[in-house]
Scaffold this motif. Sequence first.
Motif, PDB file in Angstrom:
ATOM      1  N   GLY A  54      86.867   5.666  45.788  1.00 45.04           N
ATOM      2  CA  GLY A  54      87.269   4.471  45.545  1.00 45.04           C
ATOM      3  C   GLY A  54      86.606   3.546  44.521  1.00 45.04           C
ATOM      4  N   LEU A  55      87.306   2.249  44.280  1.00 48.45           N
ATOM      5  CA  LEU A  55      86.495   1.264  43.637  1.00 48.45           C
ATOM      6  C   LEU A  55      86.863   0.097  44.212  1.00 48.45           C
ATOM      7  N   THR A  56      85.533  -0.641  44.286  1.00 47.22           N
ATOM      8  CA  THR A  56      85.748  -2.115  44.875  1.00 47.22           C
ATOM      9  C   THR A  56      85.505  -3.175  43.771  1.00 47.22           C
ATOM     10  N   VAL A  57      86.451  -3.994  43.348  1.00 45.14           N
ATOM     11  CA  VAL A  57      85.928  -4.893  42.327  1.00 45.14           C
ATOM     12  C   VAL A  57      86.072  -6.263  43.112  1.00 45.14           C
ATOM     13  N   THR A  58      84.907  -7.261  42.982  1.00 46.98           N
ATOM     14  CA  THR A  58      84.868  -8.232  43.781  1.00 46.98           C
ATOM     15  C   THR A  58      84.699  -9.653  42.701  1.00 46.98           C
ATOM     16  N   ALA A  59      85.812 -10.422  43.027  1.00 49.12           N
ATOM     17  CA  ALA A  59      85.864 -11.685  42.454  1.00 49.12           C
ATOM     18  C   ALA A  59      85.625 -13.009  43.103  1.00 49.12           C
ATOM     19  N   ARG A  60      84.480 -13.655  42.949  1.00 50.10           N
ATOM     20  CA  ARG A  60      84.146 -14.653  43.995  1.00 50.10           C
ATOM     21  C   ARG A  60      83.728 -14.116  45.118  1.00 50.10           C
ATOM     22  N   THR A  61      84.735 -14.094  46.098  1.00 49.06           N
ATOM     23  CA  THR A  61      84.554 -13.922  47.494  1.00 49.06           C
ATOM     24  C   THR A  61      85.553 -12.902  47.967  1.00 49.06           C
ATOM     25  N   GLN A  62      86.591 -12.923  47.028  1.00 51.77           N
ATOM     26  CA  GLN A  62      87.618 -11.681  47.212  1.00 51.77           C
ATOM     27  C   GLN A  62      87.588 -10.247  46.798  1.00 51.77           C
TER      28      GLN A  62
END
Length: 193
Positions: A54-62
């Motif tokens: 899988g991939l995890t994309v983090t934007a700010r804290t989410q």
Amino acid sequence: GAQAPPTPAPYTVLSAEGRRPLATRLISGQEMFALDDLTKLFELTVREDTLAGGLTVTARTQSIVLTPGQSLASVGGRLISLPAPPARDGRSWFVPVDFVPRALAAAMGTPLELRKPSRLILVGNVRVPRVGGNIEVIGPITRLTLDVAPPTPHSIAQEGTRLTIKFEADALDAALPTPSAPDLIQTIRPGEP
């Protein structure tokens, strides 16, 4: 030999900081953005879990969790449907263009509006009204009607034979009609910002 499919025109990202192009690519008939390009534009971090796939994309804290082969994204435990799963090409990952308003906007907590027909992405509270129009010739009368959505404050000035309409906006999303009465209306075009 087979020809490569044509590259779609880029989108224009409009924000308070200005305009930037964002390239697209057709993958399995779906317009996609490279995650690398989105990372640069929106200050994201991308982490690939090679064991889970899988991939995890983090934007700010989410965080946004994407799984190859699945057209779903998880943002804060909420499932969001996408028109296509993420796709890998070489070392790069691509996501469908609808990822931006559906998943990325939810994770960033910032309005991100995707306007496919005009190939625009509006970031934040930029004012970009849609301007369309219609020209009617009724006997000796020619009428130009402009549709502006959302309604936007404007002013009209006449300079000789020219009418100028100025809108209080950051940019215009204009789809203007072609003049059908060249003796009265020669051209209709958006001006400089």
